[in-house]
Motif scaffolding. Structure first.
Motif, PDB file in Angstrom:
ATOM      1  N   ALA A  28      17.720  -4.173  -1.693  1.00 27.23           N
ATOM      2  CA  ALA A  28      16.598  -4.836  -1.037  1.00 27.23           C
ATOM      3  C   ALA A  28      16.791  -6.349  -1.027  1.00 27.23           C
ATOM      4  O   ALA A  28      17.570  -6.910  -1.808  1.00 27.23           O
ATOM      5  CB  ALA A  28      15.292  -4.483  -1.744  1.00 27.23           C
ATOM      6  N   GLY A  29      16.077  -7.017  -0.131  1.00 24.70           N
ATOM      7  CA  GLY A  29      16.113  -8.468  -0.079  1.00 24.70           C
ATOM      8  C   GLY A  29      15.301  -9.069  -1.219  1.00 24.70           C
ATOM      9  O   GLY A  29      14.691  -8.355  -2.026  1.00 24.70           O
ATOM     10  N   SER A  30      15.265 -10.394  -1.278  1.00 23.85           N
ATOM     11  CA  SER A  30      14.561 -11.075  -2.357  1.00 23.85           C
ATOM     12  C   SER A  30      13.059 -10.798  -2.329  1.00 23.85           C
ATOM     13  O   SER A  30      12.395 -10.882  -3.359  1.00 23.85           O
ATOM     14  CB  SER A  30      14.805 -12.579  -2.257  1.00 23.85           C
ATOM     15  OG  SER A  30      14.375 -13.071  -0.991  1.00 23.85           O
ATOM     16  N   ASN A  31      12.544 -10.447  -1.155  1.00 23.73           N
ATOM     17  CA  ASN A  31      11.127 -10.111  -1.048  1.00 23.73           C
ATOM     18  C   ASN A  31      10.868  -8.614  -1.183  1.00 23.73           C
ATOM     19  O   ASN A  31       9.754  -8.142  -0.967  1.00 23.73           O
ATOM     20  CB  ASN A  31      10.564 -10.607   0.284  1.00 23.73           C
ATOM     21  CG  ASN A  31      11.247  -9.969   1.482  1.00 23.73           C
ATOM     22  OD1 ASN A  31      12.284  -9.311   1.328  1.00 23.73           O
ATOM     23  ND2 ASN A  31      10.703 -10.166   2.665  1.00 23.73           N
ATOM     24  N   GLY A  32      11.912  -7.858  -1.514  1.00 25.60           N
ATOM     25  CA  GLY A  32      11.769  -6.416  -1.719  1.00 25.60           C
ATOM     26  C   GLY A  32      11.852  -5.586  -0.463  1.00 25.60           C
ATOM     27  O   GLY A  32      11.689  -4.374  -0.514  1.00 25.60           O
ATOM     28  N   ALA A  33      12.118  -6.212   0.681  1.00 25.96           N
ATOM     29  CA  ALA A  33      12.110  -5.486   1.952  1.00 25.96           C
ATOM     30  C   ALA A  33      13.530  -5.185   2.435  1.00 25.96           C
ATOM     31  O   ALA A  33      14.494  -5.805   2.003  1.00 25.96           O
ATOM     32  CB  ALA A  33      11.367  -6.296   3.015  1.00 25.96           C
ATOM     33  N   GLY A  34      13.618  -4.217   3.340  1.00 23.63           N
ATOM     34  CA  GLY A  34      14.857  -3.972   4.070  1.00 23.63           C
ATOM     35  C   GLY A  34      15.958  -3.276   3.303  1.00 23.63           C
ATOM     36  O   GLY A  34      17.125  -3.563   3.503  1.00 23.63           O
ATOM     37  N   ALA A  35      15.628  -2.328   2.429  1.00 17.85           N
ATOM     38  CA  ALA A  35      16.656  -1.565   1.712  1.00 17.85           C
ATOM     39  C   ALA A  35      16.900  -0.258   2.458  1.00 17.85           C
ATOM     40  O   ALA A  35      15.975   0.509   2.685  1.00 17.85           O
ATOM     41  CB  ALA A  35      16.213  -1.282   0.281  1.00 17.85           C
ATOM     42  N   LEU A  65       5.117   2.885  -4.913  1.00 17.57           N
ATOM     43  CA  LEU A  65       6.084   1.880  -5.342  1.00 17.57           C
ATOM     44  C   LEU A  65       7.015   1.471  -4.206  1.00 17.57           C
ATOM     45  O   LEU A  65       7.593   0.383  -4.231  1.00 17.57           O
ATOM     46  CB  LEU A  65       6.902   2.406  -6.530  1.00 17.57           C
ATOM     47  CG  LEU A  65       6.109   2.556  -7.831  1.00 17.57           C
ATOM     48  CD1 LEU A  65       6.972   3.202  -8.905  1.00 17.57           C
ATOM     49  CD2 LEU A  65       5.582   1.209  -8.308  1.00 17.57           C
ATOM     50  N   ILE A  66       7.182   2.327  -3.207  1.00 11.86           N
ATOM     51  CA  ILE A  66       7.961   1.996  -2.020  1.00 11.86           C
ATOM     52  C   ILE A  66       7.210   2.509  -0.801  1.00 11.86           C
ATOM     53  O   ILE A  66       6.338   3.386  -0.920  1.00 11.86           O
ATOM     54  CB  ILE A  66       9.381   2.617  -2.048  1.00 11.86           C
ATOM     55  CG1 ILE A  66       9.314   4.152  -2.060  1.00 11.86           C
ATOM     56  CG2 ILE A  66      10.178   2.097  -3.227  1.00 11.86           C
ATOM     57  CD1 ILE A  66      10.668   4.835  -1.948  1.00 11.86           C
ATOM     58  N   GLN A  67       7.544   1.967   0.359  1.00 16.76           N
ATOM     59  CA  GLN A  67       7.011   2.490   1.606  1.00 16.76           C
ATOM     60  C   GLN A  67       8.039   2.255   2.706  1.00 16.76           C
ATOM     61  O   GLN A  67       8.931   1.417   2.562  1.00 16.76           O
ATOM     62  CB  GLN A  67       5.692   1.823   1.981  1.00 16.76           C
ATOM     63  CG  GLN A  67       5.812   0.366   2.415  1.00 16.76           C
ATOM     64  CD  GLN A  67       4.483  -0.211   2.873  1.00 16.76           C
ATOM     65  OE1 GLN A  67       3.433   0.370   2.639  1.00 16.76           O
ATOM     66  NE2 GLN A  67       4.544  -1.365   3.515  1.00 16.76           N
ATOM     67  N   LYS A  68       7.926   3.021   3.782  1.00 13.22           N
ATOM     68  CA  LYS A  68       8.874   2.892   4.884  1.00 13.22           C
ATOM     69  C   LYS A  68       8.687   1.530   5.548  1.00 13.22           C
ATOM     70  O   LYS A  68       7.570   1.094   5.823  1.00 13.22           O
ATOM     71  CB  LYS A  68       8.684   4.018   5.897  1.00 13.22           C
ATOM     72  CG  LYS A  68       9.101   5.384   5.346  1.00 13.22           C
ATOM     73  CD  LYS A  68       8.943   6.462   6.393  1.00 13.22           C
ATOM     74  CE  LYS A  68       9.497   7.796   5.888  1.00 13.22           C
ATOM     75  NZ  LYS A  68       8.744   8.305   4.746  1.00 13.22           N
ATOM     76  N   VAL A  87      14.696   3.032   6.173  1.00 13.87           N
ATOM     77  CA  VAL A  87      14.536   1.689   5.613  1.00 13.87           C
ATOM     78  C   VAL A  87      13.281   1.674   4.747  1.00 13.87           C
ATOM     79  O   VAL A  87      12.206   2.070   5.195  1.00 13.87           O
ATOM     80  CB  VAL A  87      14.416   0.630   6.722  1.00 13.87           C
ATOM     81  CG1 VAL A  87      14.224  -0.759   6.113  1.00 13.87           C
ATOM     82  CG2 VAL A  87      15.650   0.646   7.610  1.00 13.87           C
ATOM     83  N   TYR A  88      13.432   1.237   3.488  1.00 13.48           N
ATOM     84  CA  TYR A  88      12.305   1.173   2.566  1.00 13.48           C
ATOM     85  C   TYR A  88      12.009  -0.267   2.168  1.00 13.48           C
ATOM     86  O   TYR A  88      12.913  -1.100   2.075  1.00 13.48           O
ATOM     87  CB  TYR A  88      12.596   1.982   1.294  1.00 13.48           C
ATOM     88  CG  TYR A  88      12.562   3.478   1.496  1.00 13.48           C
ATOM     89  CD1 TYR A  88      11.346   4.156   1.611  1.00 13.48           C
ATOM     90  CD2 TYR A  88      13.736   4.221   1.554  1.00 13.48           C
ATOM     91  CE1 TYR A  88      11.316   5.535   1.785  1.00 13.48           C
ATOM     92  CE2 TYR A  88      13.707   5.590   1.730  1.00 13.48           C
ATOM     93  CZ  TYR A  88      12.494   6.246   1.840  1.00 13.48           C
ATOM     94  OH  TYR A  88      12.458   7.604   2.010  1.00 13.48           O
ATOM     95  N   ASP A  89      10.729  -0.551   1.927  1.00 12.08           N
ATOM     96  CA  ASP A  89      10.284  -1.818   1.353  1.00 12.08           C
ATOM     97  C   ASP A  89       9.718  -1.536  -0.028  1.00 12.08           C
ATOM     98  O   ASP A  89       8.910  -0.608  -0.205  1.00 12.08           O
ATOM     99  CB  ASP A  89       9.197  -2.471   2.212  1.00 12.08           C
ATOM    100  CG  ASP A  89       9.730  -2.929   3.563  1.00 12.08           C
ATOM    101  OD1 ASP A  89      10.961  -3.048   3.696  1.00 12.08           O
ATOM    102  OD2 ASP A  89       8.910  -3.161   4.472  1.00 12.08           O
ATOM    103  N   LEU A  90      10.140  -2.318  -1.026  1.00  9.35           N
ATOM    104  CA  LEU A  90       9.591  -2.188  -2.364  1.00  9.35           C
ATOM    105  C   LEU A  90       8.213  -2.851  -2.406  1.00  9.35           C
ATOM    106  O   LEU A  90       8.028  -3.936  -1.865  1.00  9.35           O
ATOM    107  CB  LEU A  90      10.520  -2.854  -3.389  1.00  9.35           C
ATOM    108  CG  LEU A  90      11.998  -2.440  -3.354  1.00  9.35           C
ATOM    109  CD1 LEU A  90      12.752  -3.164  -4.451  1.00  9.35           C
ATOM    110  CD2 LEU A  90      12.146  -0.940  -3.501  1.00  9.35           C
TER     111      LEU A  90
END
Length: 258
Positions: A28-35, A65-68, A87-90
């Motif tokens: 994931a990115g530094s903001n928790g998105a895009g994994a 804890l995660i979402q699409k 693609v998941y966002d934390l």
């Protein structure tokens, strides 16, 4: 990953799900998105089976804890839609914030003053955070937005342009058969070239649009369409006035896959 490590045991008691979350956070990115690692990648990272990984991802999504996330991010890097991972966002707000690092000095646990020989070190001890090597961080935000726009434009064009003859796809409302492929199939079936009327084509597409699990290549759909036309002509010749039962698709089982 520091966010995932900071979660309390009470927040996530399932050790396997915690392991999957830790590995997912690494992409994931530094903001928790895009994994968007694939299930097979997470299986290799965790040592779990792909089936277990998918179950744990569902569990993590259920507990919030995660979402699409934005699925277009994966489309930028992977052309084939059937091979794109989710693609998941934390959800960083659901976990504890990582503890801030402090400079070493007289107020830390060592009781030592960081000023030695009149020199005040300003650099924190310890190695810098390792860069994320996930492929979704190899482009800048501006490049990513531009590539996402290109993907959306390609998807809009795909609704108009016919798919590659070798690609299998589900039927869609704007599909138009290849004139050459359809003419070949009609010739083989012994049907005249004007056998496919607009009404027959609309009925054919309507039937298979309602069955998105049925996929075929472009020539394969022309073959199925020809069988559909021939079937309708046989019914007309037999003076059958009863409308077909569109819930019964057993007749289509013999159309075959190309």
């Amino acid at each position: 990953m520091s966010w995932a490590l900071s979660l309390s045991i009470e927040s996530l008691k399932d050790s396997s799900a915690r392991h999957v979350l830790l590995c997912l956070a690494n992409y994931a990115g530094s903001n928790g998105a895009g994994a968007f690692p694939s299930a097979s990648t997470l299986a290799q990272d965790t040592g779990l089976s792909e089936r277990t990984v998918r179950y744990k991802l569902d569990d993590l999504e259920k507990v919030g804890l995660i979402q699409k996330g934005n699925q277009a991010i994966a489309a930028v890097h992977i052309d084939r839609h059937d091979r794109r991972p989710v693609v998941y966002d934390l959800q960083l707000s659901r976990g504890a914030n990582p503890a801030p690092r402090t400079k070493r000095g007289a107020d830390d646990a060592t009781g030592c003053n960081s000023q030695q020989n009149g020199v005040q070190p300003e650099t924190e001890r310890g190695a810098a955070a390792a860069p994320n090597t996930s492929i979704n961080h190899q482009v800048t935000e501006q490049q990513l937005q531009r590539e996402i726009s290109d993907v959306i434009a390609e998807q809009d064009q795909a609704a108009i342009a016919p798919p590659d003859d070798r690609q299998r796809f589900a039927m869609f409302a704007t599909w138009a058969p290849s004139e050459r492929a359809l003419a070949d199939q009609l010739t083989i079936a012994g049907l005249p070239g004007d056998s496919v009327t607009n009404d027959l084509l609309a009925d054919f597409k309507g039937f298979f649009v309602a069955k998105p699990t049925t996929v075929d290549s472009a020539p394969g759909w022309c073959f199925r369409l020809t069988r559909w036309v021939k079937r309708e002509q046989v019914k007309d010749a037999s003076n059958q006035s009863v409308s077909p039962d569109f819930d019964d698709s057993t007749w289509a089982d013999d159309l075959g896959d190309l």
